[in-house]
Design an enzyme around this catalytic site. Structure first.
Site, PDB file in Angstrom:
ATOM      1  N   TYR A 109      11.714 -11.349 -88.338  1.00 20.67           N
ATOM      2  CA  TYR A 109      12.336 -12.559 -89.027  1.00 20.67           C
ATOM      3  C   TYR A 109      12.591 -13.527 -87.704  1.00 20.67           C
ATOM      4  CZ  TYR A 109      15.799 -15.626 -91.076  1.00 20.67           C
ATOM      5  OH  TYR A 109      16.246 -16.766 -91.244  1.00 20.67           O
ATOM      6  N   GLU A 197      12.365 -21.296 -91.040  1.00 22.16           N
ATOM      7  CA  GLU A 197      12.110 -20.104 -91.102  1.00 22.16           C
ATOM      8  C   GLU A 197      10.874 -19.561 -91.166  1.00 22.16           C
ATOM      9  OE1 GLU A 197      13.601 -17.957 -94.844  1.00 22.16           O
ATOM     10  OE2 GLU A 197      15.172 -17.498 -93.622  1.00 22.16           O
TER      11      GLU A 197
END
Ligand code: GDP
Ligand code: MN
Length: 390
Positions: A109, A197
């Site tokens: 992530y 993101e």
């Protein structure tokens, strides 16, 4: 403003972030053509909506043949995709993105957000990729790594390297990670983003670092100087009530209740919504006419609020400082004359030119309910709603 995954990938690729080869399609035939152009033997067809959670909702499909690609695209296009990040209505899939499938060794992530407390851009990373950041924070908070970036120096190489080590990346991947993170940071900073993101960021079987899913949001207040970003807006993904208001320069937030609110200033909006709740009602929206609103602007604001079928009564609460109560009153009267106002409207004016404002409303002879305090206005709006539905 949010943009689509494929748009975020195009942007990030320009800043040196590695993304899979891909193409955009509006029809199953185009999807099949994209796959042929990309080449290879496996592809992924991805629904383009402004929400995540597509994988588990059937919006990401791995395909091995032309027939499978056309089928996946046909299944997605024109439908509304409901994921855990959308409401129950879901979001319309108007385009699909076809990509060369990636053989994944590891999912990570990586996110860049604006840390409002530190007033700086913050990088958040975790070895637990593929799931939402909320889920990571709940399930493995210890895996979360954070670095705050000093705007004067920008993201410096050693910070990126430290993060790569903390993520336990193989030494061969470290320079690639540094390049990718610096690219993502520059994209964020140079384009007035509020969020970047990459989830998952993957290590491929071939030992490459690839951004498999990307999301970017931009600061609405900076769009005037980012015309190329502003062009990426996709209205089909927005609340139609909110885009209609934005077109008129009004700040509008759609809610679930029945009382339409027109106010000036966010603080007054909060107080007004609280008072409506206290009186036993629920706000349908929050519309801020801003300062110095002309009668025309008030009329446009009425048009937006009345355009919402959920609105069964309306409360206009203006505390005029820079605004003028007489202009607001003229706008209200104009709305009654020009629009088809079928619902009860309660107006409470206070501040600059309040006498003139109240006079305009009284002399109009229109069935406008007036109130002198906010509490009274909220009670009258709720009462009007009850009488109507009784
Ligand atoms: P999201 O569910 O909307 O966040 O969509 P993602 O693009 O993140 O895809 C969800 C999941 O599908 C990823 O976490 C991957 O596990 C999987 N996935 C997506 N693309 C590929 C691919 O090219 N190859 C493989 N093997 N899995 C993929
Ligand atoms: Mn994702």
């Amino acid at each position: 403003m949010d943009i689509h995954e494929y748009q975020a990938k195009e942007i990030l690729a320009r800043f040196g972030v590695t993304v899979p080869a891909g193409g955009l399609a509006y029809s199953p035939e185009q999807a099949s053509y994209c796959a042929r152009e990309i080449g290879g033997e496996r592809w992924v067809v991805k629904a383009q909506i402004h929400a995540g959670g597509r994988g588990e909702a059937g919006g990401v499909r791995l395909c091995r043949t032309d027939v499978e690609i056309m089928q996946a695209a046909a299944d997605m296009l024109g439908r509304r995709l409901v994921t855990r990040q959308t409401d129950q209505r879901g979001k319309l899939v108007g385009r699909v993105y076809v990509e060369a499938a990636t053989a994944i060794r590891q999912e990570l992530y990586l996110g860049l957000v604006l840390d409002r407390a530190a007033e700086r851009i913050m990088v958040v990373a975790s070895r637990s990729g593929g799931m939402d950041i909320e889920q990571i924070a709940a399930e493995s908070p210890d895996s979360l790594l954070r670095i705050v970036i000093d705007p004067a120096s920008g993201l410096v190489e050693f910070q990126a390297r430290e993060l790569a080590f903390a993520l336990a990346l193989d030494s061969g991947l470290v320079p690639k990670f540094v390049r990718l993170l610096r690219g993502a940071y520059r994209a964020f900073r140079d384009l007035d983003a509020t969020m970047v993101e990459i989830n998952p960021l993957v290590v491929t079987e071939g030992g490459e670092l690839v951004a498999l899913d990307c999301k970017m949001s931009f600061d609405d207040n900076a769009l005037f100087r980012r015309p190329r970003i502003a062009e990426l807006r996709d209205r089909s993904q927005e609340d139609p009530r909110e885009s209609a208001a934005a077109d008129r320069g009004l700040a509008y937030v759609g809610l679930d209740g029945e009382i339409g609110c027109m106010i000036n200033g966010a603080g007054l909006a909060m107080a007004t919504m609280d008072m409506i709740k206290l009186a036993g009602g629920a706000p349908a929206n929050f519309l801020d006419i801003g300062g110095g609103a002309s009668p025309e602007r008030v009329l446009e604001a009425f048009r937006v609020v009345l355009g919402d079928a959920n609105v069964k009564a309306m409360l206009v609460n203006i505390f005029a400082g820079i605004n003028r109560c007489d202009w607001v009153a003229e706008g209200v009267v104009a709305a009654f004359r020009e629009l088809d106002v079928k619902i009860p409207v309660v107006v409470r004016l206070s501040g600059t030119n309040v006498e003139a404002g109240n006079r305009i409303i009284a002399e109009s002879g229109l069935p406008i309910v007036t109130a002198s305090t906010l509490a009274e206005a909220a009670e009258k709006a709720v009462a009007a709603l009850r009488t109507r539905s009784a």
